[in-house]
Design a protein around this motif. Structure first.
Motif, PDB file in Angstrom:
ATOM      1  N   ARG A 111      54.004   6.556  31.857  1.00 23.10           N
ATOM      2  CA  ARG A 111      55.094   6.001  32.648  1.00 23.10           C
ATOM      3  C   ARG A 111      55.658   7.122  33.511  1.00 23.10           C
ATOM      4  NH1 ARG A 111      58.672   1.609  31.856  1.00 23.10           N
ATOM      5  NH2 ARG A 111      60.110   1.533  33.619  1.00 23.10           N
ATOM      6  N   MET A 112      55.798   6.880  34.820  1.00 26.16           N
ATOM      7  CA  MET A 112      56.378   7.870  35.723  1.00 26.16           C
ATOM      8  C   MET A 112      57.623   7.280  36.366  1.00 26.16           C
ATOM      9  SD  MET A 112      53.265   9.979  37.512  1.00 26.16           S
ATOM     10  CE  MET A 112      52.729   8.647  38.564  1.00 26.16           C
ATOM     11  N   THR A 170      55.698  14.946  29.613  1.00 26.69           N
ATOM     12  CA  THR A 170      54.656  15.790  30.185  1.00 26.69           C
ATOM     13  C   THR A 170      54.994  16.223  31.599  1.00 26.69           C
ATOM     14  OG1 THR A 170      52.316  15.935  30.784  1.00 26.69           O
ATOM     15  CG2 THR A 170      53.340  13.757  30.954  1.00 26.69           C
ATOM     16  N   ASP A 171      54.668  17.472  31.911  1.00 26.81           N
ATOM     17  CA  ASP A 171      54.718  17.970  33.287  1.00 26.81           C
ATOM     18  C   ASP A 171      53.316  18.319  33.745  1.00 26.81           C
ATOM     19  OD1 ASP A 171      54.221  20.185  31.777  1.00 26.81           O
ATOM     20  OD2 ASP A 171      55.771  21.440  32.664  1.00 26.81           O
ATOM     21  N   PHE A 172      52.311  17.789  33.002  1.00 26.75           N
ATOM     22  CA  PHE A 172      50.898  17.994  33.312  1.00 26.75           C
ATOM     23  C   PHE A 172      50.491  19.452  33.157  1.00 26.75           C
ATOM     24  CE2 PHE A 172      52.117  14.421  36.337  1.00 26.75           C
ATOM     25  CZ  PHE A 172      51.860  13.440  35.389  1.00 26.75           C
ATOM     26  N   SER A 173      51.147  20.148  32.240  1.00 23.97           N
ATOM     27  CA  SER A 173      50.827  21.547  31.955  1.00 23.97           C
ATOM     28  C   SER A 173      50.098  21.629  30.618  1.00 23.97           C
ATOM     29  CB  SER A 173      52.110  22.382  31.899  1.00 23.97           C
ATOM     30  OG  SER A 173      52.888  21.981  30.791  1.00 23.97           O
ATOM     31  N   GLU A 211      55.720   9.721  48.966  1.00 22.07           N
ATOM     32  CA  GLU A 211      54.817  10.869  49.020  1.00 22.07           C
ATOM     33  C   GLU A 211      54.844  11.651  47.716  1.00 22.07           C
ATOM     34  OE1 GLU A 211      54.174  14.966  51.631  1.00 22.07           O
ATOM     35  OE2 GLU A 211      55.526  13.391  52.357  1.00 22.07           O
ATOM     36  N   LEU A 212      56.043  11.812  47.162  1.00 18.21           N
ATOM     37  CA  LEU A 212      56.165  12.517  45.893  1.00 18.21           C
ATOM     38  C   LEU A 212      55.443  11.776  44.770  1.00 18.21           C
ATOM     39  CD1 LEU A 212      59.907  13.597  46.009  1.00 18.21           C
ATOM     40  CD2 LEU A 212      57.935  15.126  45.968  1.00 18.21           C
ATOM     41  N   ARG A 213      55.565  10.450  44.766  1.00 18.62           N
ATOM     42  CA  ARG A 213      54.886   9.669  43.728  1.00 18.62           C
ATOM     43  C   ARG A 213      53.371   9.789  43.876  1.00 18.62           C
ATOM     44  NH1 ARG A 213      56.288   6.177  39.844  1.00 18.62           N
ATOM     45  NH2 ARG A 213      54.592   4.867  39.057  1.00 18.62           N
ATOM     46  N   ALA A 214      52.891   9.764  45.104  1.00 15.76           N
ATOM     47  CA  ALA A 214      51.453   9.915  45.321  1.00 15.76           C
ATOM     48  C   ALA A 214      50.960  11.269  44.807  1.00 15.76           C
ATOM     49  CB  ALA A 214      51.131   9.751  46.800  1.00 15.76           C
ATOM     50  N   MET A 215      51.761  12.307  45.034  1.00 18.12           N
ATOM     51  CA  MET A 215      51.394  13.629  44.528  1.00 18.12           C
ATOM     52  C   MET A 215      51.389  13.638  43.006  1.00 18.12           C
ATOM     53  SD  MET A 215      53.563  16.044  47.168  1.00 18.12           S
ATOM     54  CE  MET A 215      53.264  17.498  46.163  1.00 18.12           C
ATOM     55  N   ALA A 216      52.422  13.012  42.398  1.00 20.53           N
ATOM     56  CA  ALA A 216      52.493  12.952  40.940  1.00 20.53           C
ATOM     57  C   ALA A 216      51.320  12.169  40.367  1.00 20.53           C
ATOM     58  CB  ALA A 216      53.813  12.323  40.506  1.00 20.53           C
ATOM     59  N   GLU A 217      50.945  11.086  41.010  1.00 19.97           N
ATOM     60  CA  GLU A 217      49.813  10.296  40.548  1.00 19.97           C
ATOM     61  C   GLU A 217      48.513  11.092  40.615  1.00 19.97           C
ATOM     62  OE1 GLU A 217      50.071   6.865  43.014  1.00 19.97           O
ATOM     63  OE2 GLU A 217      51.486   5.816  41.686  1.00 19.97           O
ATOM     64  N   GLY A 218      48.371  11.926  41.654  1.00 18.76           N
ATOM     65  CA  GLY A 218      47.190  12.781  41.753  1.00 18.76           C
ATOM     66  C   GLY A 218      47.144  13.797  40.627  1.00 18.76           C
ATOM     67  N   GLU A 219      48.284  14.412  40.322  1.00 20.12           N
ATOM     68  CA  GLU A 219      48.354  15.362  39.215  1.00 20.12           C
ATOM     69  C   GLU A 219      48.051  14.672  37.891  1.00 20.12           C
ATOM     70  OE1 GLU A 219      51.370  18.829  39.658  1.00 20.12           O
ATOM     71  OE2 GLU A 219      52.396  16.993  40.279  1.00 20.12           O
ATOM     72  N   ALA A 220      48.585  13.456  37.730  1.00 17.60           N
ATOM     73  CA  ALA A 220      48.358  12.710  36.493  1.00 17.60           C
ATOM     74  C   ALA A 220      46.882  12.401  36.301  1.00 17.60           C
ATOM     75  CB  ALA A 220      49.177  11.420  36.506  1.00 17.60           C
ATOM     76  N   PHE A 247      55.324  10.317  29.336  1.00 23.68           N
ATOM     77  CA  PHE A 247      56.385  10.089  30.323  1.00 23.68           C
ATOM     78  C   PHE A 247      56.484  11.299  31.229  1.00 23.68           C
ATOM     79  CE2 PHE A 247      60.599  10.070  32.099  1.00 23.68           C
ATOM     80  CZ  PHE A 247      60.836   8.729  32.361  1.00 23.68           C
ATOM     81  N   HIS A 248      56.562  11.017  32.533  1.00 28.48           N
ATOM     82  CA  HIS A 248      56.717  12.095  33.518  1.00 28.48           C
ATOM     83  C   HIS A 248      57.828  11.718  34.489  1.00 28.48           C
ATOM     84  CE1 HIS A 248      55.779  15.311  36.304  1.00 28.48           C
ATOM     85  NE2 HIS A 248      55.687  14.432  37.294  1.00 28.48           N
ATOM     86  N   ALA A 249      58.756  12.639  34.701  1.00 19.83           N
ATOM     87  CA  ALA A 249      59.829  12.453  35.683  1.00 19.83           C
ATOM     88  C   ALA A 249      59.581  13.385  36.856  1.00 19.83           C
ATOM     89  CB  ALA A 249      61.187  12.733  35.055  1.00 19.83           C
ATOM     90  N   TYR A 250      59.740  12.878  38.065  1.00 22.12           N
ATOM     91  CA  TYR A 250      59.553  13.690  39.261  1.00 22.12           C
ATOM     92  C   TYR A 250      60.717  13.425  40.204  1.00 22.12           C
ATOM     93  CZ  TYR A 250      58.036   9.281  41.371  1.00 22.12           C
ATOM     94  OH  TYR A 250      58.001   7.988  41.820  1.00 22.12           O
ATOM     95  N   ARG A 251      61.061  14.414  40.990  1.00 27.83           N
ATOM     96  CA  ARG A 251      62.148  14.251  41.943  1.00 27.83           C
ATOM     97  C   ARG A 251      61.980  15.241  43.083  1.00 27.83           C
ATOM     98  NH1 ARG A 251      66.554  17.413  41.925  1.00 27.83           N
ATOM     99  NH2 ARG A 251      67.872  15.660  42.509  1.00 27.83           N
ATOM    100  N   LEU A 252      62.733  15.026  44.132  1.00 29.62           N
ATOM    101  CA  LEU A 252      62.674  15.872  45.316  1.00 29.62           C
ATOM    102  C   LEU A 252      63.627  17.051  45.166  1.00 29.62           C
ATOM    103  CD1 LEU A 252      61.682  16.183  48.292  1.00 29.62           C
ATOM    104  CD2 LEU A 252      63.712  14.880  48.959  1.00 29.62           C
ATOM    105  N   PRO A 253      63.138  18.293  45.256  1.00 33.87           N
ATOM    106  CA  PRO A 253      64.042  19.442  45.226  1.00 33.87           C
ATOM    107  C   PRO A 253      65.049  19.354  46.374  1.00 33.87           C
ATOM    108  CG  PRO A 253      61.753  20.131  44.983  1.00 33.87           C
ATOM    109  CD  PRO A 253      61.732  18.685  45.377  1.00 33.87           C
ATOM    110  N   PHE A 254      66.295  19.751  46.091  1.00 33.34           N
ATOM    111  CA  PHE A 254      67.356  19.760  47.106  1.00 33.34           C
ATOM    112  C   PHE A 254      67.553  18.367  47.718  1.00 33.34           C
ATOM    113  CE2 PHE A 254      65.064  23.900  47.425  1.00 33.34           C
ATOM    114  CZ  PHE A 254      65.988  24.638  46.708  1.00 33.34           C
ATOM    115  N   GLU A 255      67.440  17.342  46.886  1.00 35.27           N
ATOM    116  CA  GLU A 255      67.544  15.961  47.350  1.00 35.27           C
ATOM    117  C   GLU A 255      68.847  15.697  48.098  1.00 35.27           C
ATOM    118  OE1 GLU A 255      68.603  12.077  44.931  1.00 35.27           O
ATOM    119  OE2 GLU A 255      66.552  12.709  44.506  1.00 35.27           O
TER     120      GLU A 255
END
Length: 283
Positions: A222-223, A155-158, A199-208, A180-188
């Motif tokens: 699972r993220m 899922t991308d929460f769409s 911070e990214l995980r907190a944002m993902a948790e809010g979207e979830a 299952f959701h995978a998240y990462r930082l652009p241009f890491e």
């Protein structure tokens, strides 16, 4: 073949009464045949075996007779109602034409091959079907020893991934489901993840939380931080997942998860069977 407008998703009318098995009648399609038979028995559905003839295939004896003999041998002793259809022309178009004409609710196919390291090559036909099929497409990689026991919905929460969850509930209600959701930082590579991962995980948790709030019963989620292909593949192997479900036409841009080439890579790299569910048309 353009997608026809539909008021309801294909699975909302109940379990499929017809399963289309796309096969070239070679041994590489044996796993797809076994899974299609198992699903047909599970759903009490009819099996439509579709074989698209190449221009060089023999005509004497007639191709229909040759194909029927092989399918009869492959299905000997299996309690399933089946029908054989032969087509000529471009394979993906011919398969979709039969699916529409016969009212199939699911297309089942194998992958082109698996290399020595276990990676699968989808093949152009499977890729075309994944892009164009208005009904769910199941690409089979594993042996069908039993009904699916565990599945994961990427899922991308769409809305397309929400469609995939609804499809899983409708088609496989007795199968254990997780998200299952995978998240990462652009241009890491340029920015570095250390100061941004929390911070990214907190944002993902809010979207979830917002996404799952609308779900009647929330499956476990699972993220993981990382690329979708590697993170989800590792999860599938660790948890012995048999089926992954992907909703296509997800979000675009840097945050998009199940869009175009990403969905294609996921289909190819995942070690389990993959069910592709077409979401609503992008606006």
């Amino acid at each position: 073949m353009p997608r026809q407008a539909m008021e309801k998703a294909p699975w909302e009318g109940g379990l499929p009464r017809l399963i289309l098995l796309a096969t070239d009648l070679s041994c590489r399609c044996d796993r797809a045949l076994d899974r299609a038979v198992l699903l047909a028995q599970q759903w009490r559905a009819k099996l439509l075996v579709v074989h698209v003839l190449e221009g060089t295939e023999p005509r004497d004896p007639p191709p229909l007779d040759l194909a029927r003999r092989q399918v009869e041998a492959d299905l000997e002793g299996r309690s399933v109602e089946w029908e054989l259809a032969l087509e000529r022309g471009e394979p993906a178009e011919a398969i979709l034409r039969q699916a529409q004409a016969q009212g199939a609710g699911l297309i089942v196919t194998g992958v082109a091959r698996r290399d020595p390291l276990g990676e699968s090559t989808l093949g152009a036909i499977v890729e075309q079907l994944a892009k164009q099929a208005p009904i769910p497409l199941l690409a089979v990689k594993g042996r069908a020893r039993r009904p699916y026991a565990r599945l994961v919905v990427a899922t991308d929460f769409s809305e397309p991934s929400r469609h995939a969850i609804a499809c899983a509930r409708a088609l496989l209600p007795d199968t254990e489901m997780a998200l299952f959701h995978a998240y990462r930082l652009p241009f890491e590579g340029f920015i570095g993840k250390d100061g941004n991962e929390s911070e990214l995980r907190a944002m993902a948790e809010g979207e979830a939380a917002a996404f799952l709030k609308a779900e009647p019963s929330s499956p476990p989620l699972r993220m993981e931080y990382g690329w979708p292909e590697s993170a989800l593949s590792a999860h599938v192997r660790k948890e012995a997942i048999e089926l992954a479900m992907l909703g296509t036409q997800g979000r675009t841009g840097l945050k998009g998860f199940l869009v175009g080439s990403v969905a294609k890579r996921l289909m190819a790299c995942l070690p389990c069977d993959v069910l592709v569910v077409r979401g609503p048309e992008a606006g």
